[in-house]
Design an enzyme around this catalytic site. Structure first.
Site, PDB file in Angstrom:
ATOM      1  N   GLN A 232       9.795  -4.833  11.265  1.00 48.92           N
ATOM      2  CA  GLN A 232       8.550  -5.484  11.206  1.00 48.92           C
ATOM      3  C   GLN A 232       7.350  -4.642  11.874  1.00 48.92           C
ATOM      4  O   GLN A 232       7.536  -4.353  13.153  1.00 48.92           O
ATOM      5  CB  GLN A 232       8.966  -6.989  11.835  1.00 48.92           C
ATOM      6  CG  GLN A 232       7.392  -7.726  11.200  1.00 48.92           C
ATOM      7  CD  GLN A 232       7.416  -9.093  11.790  1.00 48.92           C
ATOM      8  OE1 GLN A 232       8.521  -9.674  12.380  1.00 48.92           O
ATOM      9  NE2 GLN A 232       6.527  -9.911  11.185  1.00 48.92           N
TER      10      GLN A 232
ATOM     11  N   HIS B  34       9.256  -9.017   1.412  1.00 48.55           N
ATOM     12  CA  HIS B  34       9.043  -7.901   0.453  1.00 48.55           C
ATOM     13  C   HIS B  34       9.883  -8.135  -1.076  1.00 48.55           C
ATOM     14  O   HIS B  34      11.118  -8.540  -0.844  1.00 48.55           O
ATOM     15  CB  HIS B  34       9.486  -6.475   0.910  1.00 48.55           C
ATOM     16  CG  HIS B  34       9.124  -6.171   2.375  1.00 48.55           C
ATOM     17  ND1 HIS B  34       8.451  -4.883   2.339  1.00 48.55           N
ATOM     18  CD2 HIS B  34       9.251  -6.311   3.516  1.00 48.55           C
ATOM     19  CE1 HIS B  34       7.908  -4.718   3.642  1.00 48.55           C
ATOM     20  NE2 HIS B  34       8.225  -5.653   4.316  1.00 48.55           N
TER      21      HIS B  34
ATOM     22  N   HIS C 255       6.060 -11.997   5.886  1.00 49.10           N
ATOM     23  CA  HIS C 255       5.861 -11.607   4.703  1.00 49.10           C
ATOM     24  C   HIS C 255       7.467 -11.272   4.186  1.00 49.10           C
ATOM     25  O   HIS C 255       8.112 -10.949   4.713  1.00 49.10           O
ATOM     26  CB  HIS C 255       4.985 -10.275   4.664  1.00 49.10           C
ATOM     27  CG  HIS C 255       5.379  -9.236   5.141  1.00 49.10           C
ATOM     28  ND1 HIS C 255       4.877  -9.341   6.770  1.00 49.10           N
ATOM     29  CD2 HIS C 255       6.010  -7.958   4.969  1.00 49.10           C
ATOM     30  CE1 HIS C 255       5.334  -8.025   7.233  1.00 49.10           C
ATOM     31  NE2 HIS C 255       6.287  -7.550   6.309  1.00 49.10           N
TER      32      HIS C 255
ATOM     33  N   ILE D 177       0.601  -1.198   0.095  1.00 43.81           N
ATOM     34  CA  ILE D 177       0.072   0.136   0.078  1.00 43.81           C
ATOM     35  C   ILE D 177       0.876   1.422   0.025  1.00 43.81           C
ATOM     36  O   ILE D 177       0.308   2.388  -0.439  1.00 43.81           O
ATOM     37  CB  ILE D 177      -0.821   0.072   1.277  1.00 43.81           C
ATOM     38  CG1 ILE D 177      -2.138   0.810   0.921  1.00 43.81           C
ATOM     39  CG2 ILE D 177      -0.419   0.236   2.528  1.00 43.81           C
ATOM     40  CD1 ILE D 177      -3.411   0.522   2.078  1.00 43.81           C
TER      41      ILE D 177
ATOM     42  N   ASN E 254      11.579  -8.441   7.226  1.00 48.56           N
ATOM     43  CA  ASN E 254      11.973  -7.969   8.515  1.00 48.56           C
ATOM     44  C   ASN E 254      11.360  -9.037   9.760  1.00 48.56           C
ATOM     45  O   ASN E 254      10.290  -9.204   9.804  1.00 48.56           O
ATOM     46  CB  ASN E 254      11.288  -6.621   8.420  1.00 48.56           C
ATOM     47  CG  ASN E 254      12.000  -5.617   7.515  1.00 48.56           C
ATOM     48  OD1 ASN E 254      13.041  -5.517   7.350  1.00 48.56           O
ATOM     49  ND2 ASN E 254      11.147  -5.018   6.821  1.00 48.56           N
TER      50      ASN E 254
HETATM   51  P1  5GP Z   1       6.925  -4.613   7.555  1.00 41.33           P
HETATM   52  O1  5GP Z   1       7.463  -3.268   8.006  1.00 41.33           O
HETATM   53  O2  5GP Z   1       6.161  -5.231   8.618  1.00 41.33           O
HETATM   54  O3  5GP Z   1       8.059  -5.278   7.160  1.00 41.33           O
HETATM   55  O4  5GP Z   1       6.251  -4.524   6.272  1.00 41.33           O
HETATM   56  C1  5GP Z   1       4.847  -4.236   6.469  1.00 41.33           C
HETATM   57  C2  5GP Z   1       4.125  -3.787   5.005  1.00 41.33           C
HETATM   58  O5  5GP Z   1       2.977  -3.865   4.912  1.00 41.33           O
HETATM   59  C3  5GP Z   1       4.700  -2.181   4.626  1.00 41.33           C
HETATM   60  O6  5GP Z   1       5.441  -2.010   3.615  1.00 41.33           O
HETATM   61  C4  5GP Z   1       3.081  -1.559   4.663  1.00 41.33           C
HETATM   62  O7  5GP Z   1       3.174  -0.654   3.699  1.00 41.33           O
HETATM   63  C5  5GP Z   1       2.357  -2.763   4.140  1.00 41.33           C
HETATM   64  N1  5GP Z   1       0.920  -2.479   4.656  1.00 41.33           N
HETATM   65  C6  5GP Z   1       0.586  -2.369   5.836  1.00 41.33           C
HETATM   66  N2  5GP Z   1      -0.770  -2.433   5.868  1.00 41.33           N
HETATM   67  C7  5GP Z   1      -1.258  -2.886   4.625  1.00 41.33           C
HETATM   68  C8  5GP Z   1      -2.448  -2.893   3.992  1.00 41.33           C
HETATM   69  O8  5GP Z   1      -3.520  -2.711   4.385  1.00 41.33           O
HETATM   70  N3  5GP Z   1      -2.439  -3.313   2.411  1.00 41.33           N
HETATM   71  C9  5GP Z   1      -1.195  -3.374   1.911  1.00 41.33           C
HETATM   72  N4  5GP Z   1      -1.429  -3.565   0.644  1.00 41.33           N
HETATM   73  N5  5GP Z   1      -0.091  -3.219   2.430  1.00 41.33           N
HETATM   74  C10 5GP Z   1      -0.174  -2.819   3.727  1.00 41.33           C
END
Ligand code: 5GP
Ligand code: ZN
Length: 112
Positions: A92, A100, A98, A30, A85
């Protein structure tokens, strides 16, 4: 279930899904940090990599292979980066594991 990624997987929350099979889902981030920024997630709720079990090894490999196929489908032959992460200090924010997939621009090293 409060998990935002479980809601995306269950289609309770909208997202741009680019790939799906019985084990994993890939959708557009997003808040993209590169021209291509896709998240590849297991359908099963695993909070973080540290929570993955021995039996999840095939799943982890499968997700990585899916990510690389999506990268090449997107024309990222010149290079792409896969980031995971694990834990708050690593960045994270969503505790549904997940990967990326980032590409479409020159990547810096080391990551910040
Ligand atoms: P993290 O920081 O946990 O490694 O990555 C989480 C990722 O999820 C971030 O890049 C963030 O932009 C994405 N993200 C968070 N909420 C949503 C959502 O509701 N929809 C989508 N498509 N991505 C999300
Ligand atoms: Zn989840």
């Amino acid at each position: 279930m409060e998990c935002i990624f479980c809601k995306i997987i269950n289609k309770e929350v909208e997202s741009k899904i680019v790939y799906e099979d019985e084990k994993c889902v890939a959708f557009e981030d997003i808040n993209p940090q590169a021209p291509c920024h896709i998240l590849v997630v297991p359908k099963r709720h695993i909070p973080a990599l540290r929570d993955a079990e021995e039996d999840d090894k095939e799943l982890l490999g499968h997700i990585l292979k899916v990510a690389s196929k999506i990268a090449l489908e997107r024309g990222l032959e010149k290079g792409y980066r896969i980031v995971l992460n694990d834990g708050g200090e690593a960045g994270q924010a969503v505790f549904h594991m997940h990967f990326h997939l980032l590409g479409g621009r020159i990547m810096k090293w080391p990551p910040g």
